[in-house]
Design a protein around this motif. Structure first.
Motif, PDB file in Angstrom:
ATOM      1  N   ASN A  71       0.816  -1.217   0.000  1.00 25.26           N
ATOM      2  CA  ASN A  71       0.000   0.000   0.000  1.00 25.26           C
ATOM      3  C   ASN A  71       0.847   1.263   0.000  1.00 25.26           C
ATOM      4  N   SER A  72       2.021   1.214   0.596  1.00 23.59           N
ATOM      5  CA  SER A  72       2.936   2.346   0.540  1.00 23.59           C
ATOM      6  C   SER A  72       3.381   2.599  -0.903  1.00 23.59           C
ATOM      7  N   GLY A  78      -0.070   6.674  -6.904  1.00 21.77           N
ATOM      8  CA  GLY A  78      -1.397   7.247  -7.070  1.00 21.77           C
ATOM      9  C   GLY A  78      -2.533   6.245  -7.072  1.00 21.77           C
ATOM     10  N   CYS A  79      -2.264   5.000  -6.682  1.00 26.49           N
ATOM     11  CA  CYS A  79      -3.317   3.978  -6.603  1.00 26.49           C
ATOM     12  C   CYS A  79      -3.924   3.973  -5.205  1.00 26.49           C
ATOM     13  N   LYS A 141      10.409  -6.918   3.812  1.00 28.51           N
ATOM     14  CA  LYS A 141      11.105  -5.879   3.052  1.00 28.51           C
ATOM     15  C   LYS A 141      11.927  -6.476   1.916  1.00 28.51           C
ATOM     16  N   SER A 142      12.634  -7.582   2.191  1.00 29.79           N
ATOM     17  CA  SER A 142      13.471  -8.160   1.137  1.00 29.79           C
ATOM     18  C   SER A 142      12.634  -8.733   0.000  1.00 29.79           C
ATOM     19  N   VAL A 143      11.507  -9.378   0.322  1.00 27.40           N
ATOM     20  CA  VAL A 143      10.680  -9.913  -0.759  1.00 27.40           C
ATOM     21  C   VAL A 143      10.043  -8.777  -1.548  1.00 27.40           C
ATOM     22  N   ASN A 156       1.985  -5.822 -11.151  1.00 27.47           N
ATOM     23  CA  ASN A 156       0.888  -6.356 -10.342  1.00 27.47           C
ATOM     24  C   ASN A 156       0.665  -5.494  -9.103  1.00 27.47           C
ATOM     25  N   ILE A 157       1.722  -5.166  -8.410  1.00 26.70           N
ATOM     26  CA  ILE A 157       1.615  -4.378  -7.167  1.00 26.70           C
ATOM     27  C   ILE A 157       1.001  -3.012  -7.446  1.00 26.70           C
TER      28      ILE A 157
END
Length: 184
Positions: A71-72, A78-79, A141-143, A156-157
């Motif tokens: 979400n960050s 802008g999503c 964080k690493s993934v 995708n994200i």
């Protein structure tokens, strides 16, 4: 009909893969030919963050951290933020556990299922979905760094059409799944 493009890269036993599927329910055959159903796969890697057993996240905290990181990134693009969906979470968690049980990172389940099959099996009626998988990363964080370094995963994200997410994490082998969706 799905079109697949595959490439695989493995570095330091760290791997990630992404798939996205365009919406179904196309109103006409002409539009179906134009839009089609497109599945994308990409692979990339980055070095995992070192962690010790005492600093390894629990599955639920890791899943929450991944959603927060997603979400960050979406906010920067802008999503709207994604909301956690229990059915997508079940599909993602079941797939992470299946990959760990069979020591195989893939979008295809050990029973031959596709991401769409697993999402539907969990009770989610989708109009569009996507899936990112990864193996070997020890921290959220690493993934996320690995996924954001890969164009397919990042797409995708940052796909603003997705509205919901489910995250799965199997600690044995550090298998991760993100299932994205927009309900019908």
């Amino acid at each position: 009909m799905s079109k697949h493009r595959s490439s695989k890269t493995h570095h330091r036993k760290i791997a990630v893969a992404a798939v996205a599927l365009a919406a179904v329910g196309v109103p006409s055959a002409a539009m179906a030919a134009q839009q089609g159903h497109v599945a994308r796969r990409a692979a990339a890697s980055s070095a995992p963050t070192a962690s010790t057993a005492s600093s390894a996240p629990t599955a639920s905290s890791a899943q929450k951290q991944v959603v927060d990181l997603v979400n960050s990134e979406r906010g920067k693009a802008g999503c709207q933020p994604l909301t956690v969906n229990e059915k997508l979470t079940k599909a993602a968690q079941d797939h992470s556990e299946d990959m760990a049980a069979h020591n195989n990172m893939s979008h295809t389940g050990s029973d031959g299922s596709s991401p769409g099959d697993r999402i539907e099996r969990a009770g989610y009626s989708w109009s569009t979905y996507g899936e990112n998988v990864a193996q070997g990363y020890r921290t959220p964080k690493s993934v996320m760094d690995g996924w954001m370094s890969s164009p397919g995963h990042k797409a995708n994200i940052l796909n603003c059409d997705f509205k919901e997410i489910g995250v799965g994490f199997a600690q044995s082998g550090n298998y991760w799944t993100q299932d994205f969706g927009a309900a019908r």
